[in-house]
Write a protein that holds these residues in place. Sequence first.
Motif, PDB file in Angstrom:
ATOM      1  N   PRO A  46       0.815  -1.222   0.000  1.00 15.85           N
ATOM      2  CA  PRO A  46       0.000   0.000   0.000  1.00 15.85           C
ATOM      3  C   PRO A  46       0.851   1.276   0.000  1.00 15.85           C
ATOM      4  O   PRO A  46       0.515   2.256  -0.672  1.00 15.85           O
ATOM      5  CB  PRO A  46      -0.835  -0.111   1.282  1.00 15.85           C
ATOM      6  N   TRP A  74      -2.566  -9.804  -4.838  1.00 17.78           N
ATOM      7  CA  TRP A  74      -3.569  -8.964  -5.484  1.00 17.78           C
ATOM      8  C   TRP A  74      -4.972  -9.561  -5.346  1.00 17.78           C
ATOM      9  O   TRP A  74      -5.947  -8.829  -5.187  1.00 17.78           O
ATOM     10  CB  TRP A  74      -3.211  -8.760  -6.961  1.00 17.78           C
ATOM     11  N   HIS A  77      -6.143  -8.779  -1.869  1.00 18.73           N
ATOM     12  CA  HIS A  77      -6.264  -7.345  -1.612  1.00 18.73           C
ATOM     13  C   HIS A  77      -6.847  -6.646  -2.835  1.00 18.73           C
ATOM     14  O   HIS A  77      -6.165  -5.876  -3.510  1.00 18.73           O
ATOM     15  CB  HIS A  77      -4.892  -6.763  -1.251  1.00 18.73           C
ATOM     16  N   PRO A  78      -8.119  -6.921  -3.125  1.00 16.37           N
ATOM     17  CA  PRO A  78      -8.709  -6.379  -4.355  1.00 16.37           C
ATOM     18  C   PRO A  78      -8.736  -4.851  -4.406  1.00 16.37           C
ATOM     19  O   PRO A  78      -8.657  -4.277  -5.488  1.00 16.37           O
ATOM     20  CB  PRO A  78     -10.121  -6.968  -4.375  1.00 16.37           C
ATOM     21  N   THR A  79      -8.791  -4.194  -3.257  1.00 15.67           N
ATOM     22  CA  THR A  79      -8.777  -2.730  -3.272  1.00 15.67           C
ATOM     23  C   THR A  79      -7.458  -2.219  -3.831  1.00 15.67           C
ATOM     24  O   THR A  79      -7.427  -1.286  -4.631  1.00 15.67           O
ATOM     25  CB  THR A  79      -9.003  -2.161  -1.855  1.00 15.67           C
ATOM     26  N   ASN A  80      -6.365  -2.833  -3.415  1.00 20.12           N
ATOM     27  CA  ASN A  80      -5.072  -2.450  -3.950  1.00 20.12           C
ATOM     28  C   ASN A  80      -4.957  -2.825  -5.419  1.00 20.12           C
ATOM     29  O   ASN A  80      -4.328  -2.114  -6.192  1.00 20.12           O
ATOM     30  CB  ASN A  80      -3.932  -3.097  -3.164  1.00 20.12           C
ATOM     31  N   ILE A  82      -7.259  -2.736  -7.583  1.00 17.73           N
ATOM     32  CA  ILE A  82      -7.979  -1.727  -8.366  1.00 17.73           C
ATOM     33  C   ILE A  82      -7.100  -0.492  -8.553  1.00 17.73           C
ATOM     34  O   ILE A  82      -7.043   0.073  -9.641  1.00 17.73           O
ATOM     35  CB  ILE A  82      -9.317  -1.356  -7.682  1.00 17.73           C
ATOM     36  N   VAL A  83      -6.401  -0.100  -7.491  1.00 17.27           N
ATOM     37  CA  VAL A  83      -5.508   1.054  -7.574  1.00 17.27           C
ATOM     38  C   VAL A  83      -4.371   0.777  -8.540  1.00 17.27           C
ATOM     39  O   VAL A  83      -3.979   1.621  -9.329  1.00 17.27           O
ATOM     40  CB  VAL A  83      -4.943   1.409  -6.168  1.00 17.27           C
ATOM     41  N   GLN A  85      -3.366  -1.850 -11.348  1.00 15.02           N
ATOM     42  CA  GLN A  85      -3.769  -2.964 -12.187  1.00 15.02           C
ATOM     43  C   GLN A  85      -2.604  -3.356 -13.077  1.00 15.02           C
ATOM     44  O   GLN A  85      -2.424  -2.797 -14.146  1.00 15.02           O
ATOM     45  CB  GLN A  85      -4.981  -2.595 -13.014  1.00 15.02           C
TER      46      GLN A  85
END
Length: 86
Positions: A46, A74, A77-80, A82-83, A85
């Motif tokens: 992050p 990945w 941690h799908p939020t990361n 998305i940030v 790709q």
Amino acid sequence: MGNPSADATQLIKTAHELRHKPVGAMDTEDLRLLLLQQESVEVLVPIALTHLEQNHFSPGDLLTAALKIPQEYWQQHPTNAIVFQP
């Protein structure tokens, strides 16, 4: 964790030293080195993504390290993801 052996490579010695450095004091090169060694991925990705978003990297360096993070990270941690790709 102990100390690295006397015959450890400079890379191993540096990675060991960085394990004791406060995360907030790490620069882009510190993050790159630790991520390439797959150290503290959960904590450092992050932070690395923030650096990448703010363009605090030499072309390819931290980005290359982030691209080498295992796919499992990945997925977990799908939020990361998305940030960043890959």
